[in-house]
Design a protein around this motif. Structure first.
Motif, PDB file in Angstrom:
ATOM      1  N   PRO A  27      26.289 -20.978 -46.694  1.00  0.00           N
ATOM      2  CA  PRO A  27      27.591 -21.352 -47.248  1.00  0.00           C
ATOM      3  C   PRO A  27      27.865 -22.849 -47.128  1.00  0.00           C
ATOM      4  O   PRO A  27      27.578 -23.449 -46.089  1.00  0.00           O
ATOM      5  N   SER A  28      28.388 -23.421 -48.196  1.00  0.00           N
ATOM      6  CA  SER A  28      28.801 -24.833 -48.228  1.00  0.00           C
ATOM      7  C   SER A  28      27.645 -25.814 -48.094  1.00  0.00           C
ATOM      8  O   SER A  28      27.856 -26.982 -47.776  1.00  0.00           O
ATOM      9  N   VAL A  29      26.422 -25.367 -48.329  1.00  0.00           N
ATOM     10  CA  VAL A  29      25.260 -26.257 -48.207  1.00  0.00           C
ATOM     11  C   VAL A  29      24.635 -26.454 -49.583  1.00  0.00           C
ATOM     12  O   VAL A  29      24.167 -25.508 -50.209  1.00  0.00           O
ATOM     13  N   GLY A  30      24.661 -27.699 -50.041  1.00  0.00           N
ATOM     14  CA  GLY A  30      24.038 -28.062 -51.301  1.00  0.00           C
ATOM     15  C   GLY A  30      22.777 -28.861 -51.051  1.00  0.00           C
ATOM     16  O   GLY A  30      22.312 -28.970 -49.906  1.00  0.00           O
ATOM     17  N   PRO A  31      22.212 -29.444 -52.094  1.00  0.00           N
ATOM     18  CA  PRO A  31      20.958 -30.188 -51.961  1.00  0.00           C
ATOM     19  C   PRO A  31      21.003 -31.330 -50.949  1.00  0.00           C
ATOM     20  O   PRO A  31      20.069 -31.496 -50.160  1.00  0.00           O
ATOM     21  N   SER A  32      22.067 -32.091 -50.949  1.00  0.00           N
ATOM     22  CA  SER A  32      22.146 -33.246 -50.049  1.00  0.00           C
ATOM     23  C   SER A  32      22.224 -32.812 -48.584  1.00  0.00           C
ATOM     24  O   SER A  32      21.475 -33.319 -47.733  1.00  0.00           O
ATOM     25  N   ILE A  33      23.119 -31.881 -48.291  1.00  0.00           N
ATOM     26  CA  ILE A  33      23.272 -31.433 -46.900  1.00  0.00           C
ATOM     27  C   ILE A  33      22.023 -30.686 -46.430  1.00  0.00           C
ATOM     28  O   ILE A  33      21.604 -30.842 -45.283  1.00  0.00           O
ATOM     29  N   SER A  34      21.396 -29.899 -47.312  1.00  0.00           N
ATOM     30  CA  SER A  34      20.187 -29.179 -46.898  1.00  0.00           C
ATOM     31  C   SER A  34      19.088 -30.157 -46.508  1.00  0.00           C
ATOM     32  O   SER A  34      18.376 -29.947 -45.525  1.00  0.00           O
ATOM     33  N   ASN A  35      18.959 -31.232 -47.260  1.00  0.00           N
ATOM     34  CA  ASN A  35      17.955 -32.248 -46.941  1.00  0.00           C
ATOM     35  C   ASN A  35      18.260 -32.918 -45.604  1.00  0.00           C
ATOM     36  O   ASN A  35      17.364 -33.110 -44.776  1.00  0.00           O
ATOM     37  N   THR A  36      19.517 -33.237 -45.374  1.00  0.00           N
ATOM     38  CA  THR A  36      19.923 -33.855 -44.111  1.00  0.00           C
ATOM     39  C   THR A  36      19.694 -32.899 -42.943  1.00  0.00           C
ATOM     40  O   THR A  36      19.206 -33.308 -41.880  1.00  0.00           O
ATOM     41  N   LEU A  37      20.033 -31.628 -43.125  1.00  0.00           N
ATOM     42  CA  LEU A  37      19.808 -30.621 -42.081  1.00  0.00           C
ATOM     43  C   LEU A  37      18.330 -30.532 -41.720  1.00  0.00           C
ATOM     44  O   LEU A  37      17.960 -30.511 -40.540  1.00  0.00           O
ATOM     45  N   LEU A  38      17.485 -30.477 -42.736  1.00  0.00           N
ATOM     46  CA  LEU A  38      16.047 -30.350 -42.496  1.00  0.00           C
ATOM     47  C   LEU A  38      15.492 -31.578 -41.793  1.00  0.00           C
ATOM     48  O   LEU A  38      14.699 -31.460 -40.860  1.00  0.00           O
ATOM     49  N   GLU A  39      15.936 -32.748 -42.201  1.00  0.00           N
ATOM     50  CA  GLU A  39      15.472 -33.976 -41.547  1.00  0.00           C
ATOM     51  C   GLU A  39      15.946 -34.035 -40.099  1.00  0.00           C
ATOM     52  O   GLU A  39      15.195 -34.425 -39.207  1.00  0.00           O
ATOM     53  N   TYR A  40      17.194 -33.655 -39.846  1.00  0.00           N
ATOM     54  CA  TYR A  40      17.773 -33.747 -38.503  1.00  0.00           C
ATOM     55  C   TYR A  40      17.178 -32.707 -37.549  1.00  0.00           C
ATOM     56  O   TYR A  40      16.814 -33.028 -36.419  1.00  0.00           O
ATOM     57  N   PHE A  41      17.095 -31.454 -38.009  1.00  0.00           N
ATOM     58  CA  PHE A  41      16.657 -30.371 -37.130  1.00  0.00           C
ATOM     59  C   PHE A  41      15.158 -30.104 -37.192  1.00  0.00           C
ATOM     60  O   PHE A  41      14.615 -29.456 -36.301  1.00  0.00           O
ATOM     61  N   GLY A  42      14.485 -30.548 -38.247  1.00  0.00           N
ATOM     62  CA  GLY A  42      13.037 -30.427 -38.316  1.00  0.00           C
ATOM     63  C   GLY A  42      12.503 -29.141 -38.917  1.00  0.00           C
ATOM     64  O   GLY A  42      11.368 -29.107 -39.369  1.00  0.00           O
ATOM     65  N   SER A  43      13.294 -28.071 -38.899  1.00  0.00           N
ATOM     66  CA  SER A  43      12.844 -26.800 -39.471  1.00  0.00           C
ATOM     67  C   SER A  43      14.051 -25.912 -39.762  1.00  0.00           C
ATOM     68  O   SER A  43      15.096 -26.064 -39.118  1.00  0.00           O
ATOM     69  N   PRO A  44      13.903 -24.971 -40.706  1.00  0.00           N
ATOM     70  CA  PRO A  44      14.995 -24.031 -40.955  1.00  0.00           C
ATOM     71  C   PRO A  44      15.347 -23.212 -39.712  1.00  0.00           C
ATOM     72  O   PRO A  44      16.515 -22.918 -39.474  1.00  0.00           O
ATOM     73  N   GLU A  45      14.356 -22.874 -38.910  1.00  0.00           N
ATOM     74  CA  GLU A  45      14.614 -22.104 -37.690  1.00  0.00           C
ATOM     75  C   GLU A  45      15.569 -22.852 -36.762  1.00  0.00           C
ATOM     76  O   GLU A  45      16.507 -22.259 -36.214  1.00  0.00           O
ATOM     77  N   ASN A  46      15.351 -24.143 -36.602  1.00  0.00           N
ATOM     78  CA  ASN A  46      16.226 -24.934 -35.730  1.00  0.00           C
ATOM     79  C   ASN A  46      17.645 -25.017 -36.291  1.00  0.00           C
ATOM     80  O   ASN A  46      18.601 -25.071 -35.524  1.00  0.00           O
ATOM     81  N   VAL A  47      17.777 -25.027 -37.608  1.00  0.00           N
ATOM     82  CA  VAL A  47      19.107 -25.028 -38.221  1.00  0.00           C
ATOM     83  C   VAL A  47      19.808 -23.714 -37.911  1.00  0.00           C
ATOM     84  O   VAL A  47      20.968 -23.687 -37.501  1.00  0.00           O
ATOM     85  N   VAL A  48      19.100 -22.613 -38.080  1.00  0.00           N
ATOM     86  CA  VAL A  48      19.670 -21.284 -37.834  1.00  0.00           C
ATOM     87  C   VAL A  48      20.080 -21.130 -36.368  1.00  0.00           C
ATOM     88  O   VAL A  48      21.096 -20.500 -36.070  1.00  0.00           O
ATOM     89  N   LEU A  49      19.341 -21.715 -35.470  1.00  0.00           N
ATOM     90  CA  LEU A  49      19.631 -21.597 -34.040  1.00  0.00           C
ATOM     91  C   LEU A  49      20.672 -22.614 -33.552  1.00  0.00           C
ATOM     92  O   LEU A  49      21.148 -22.508 -32.420  1.00  0.00           O
ATOM     93  N   ALA A  50      21.026 -23.570 -34.401  1.00  0.00           N
ATOM     94  CA  ALA A  50      21.963 -24.624 -33.998  1.00  0.00           C
ATOM     95  C   ALA A  50      23.362 -24.064 -33.768  1.00  0.00           C
ATOM     96  O   ALA A  50      23.813 -23.163 -34.471  1.00  0.00           O
ATOM     97  N   SER A  51      24.033 -24.634 -32.794  1.00  0.00           N
ATOM     98  CA  SER A  51      25.420 -24.256 -32.514  1.00  0.00           C
ATOM     99  C   SER A  51      26.345 -24.915 -33.541  1.00  0.00           C
ATOM    100  O   SER A  51      25.946 -25.827 -34.267  1.00  0.00           O
TER     101      SER A  51
END
Length: 64
Positions: free
Chosen positions: A13-37
């Motif tokens: 929810p609320s994640v578009g192309p720009s934020i998804s790219n930033t999330l991936l760069e910051y957390f390194g993997s989708p798993e880390n995003v899912v586990l993030a608080s």
């Protein structure tokens, strides 16, 4: 792999192309995003408390 990871993250929810790219760069993997608080998600520029709350709520919902 990166394009599939971005596609996955854009399903949140609320994640578009720009934020998804930033999330991936910051957390390194989708798993880390899912586990993030919620607090960790709010460290992402453009992703405030409301969006972080929506993401965490979505990820923690149980299917019935």
């Amino acid at each position: 792999i990166k394009s599939k990871s971005l596609y996955f993250l854009q399903g949140l929810p609320s994640v578009g192309p720009s934020i998804s790219n930033t999330l991936l760069e910051y957390f390194g993997s989708p798993e880390n995003v899912v586990l993030a608080s919620e607090e960790e998600l709010m460290e992402i520029e453009g992703l405030g408390a409301k969006k972080a709350r929506r993401i965490r709520k979505f990820l923690s919902q149980k299917l019935r």
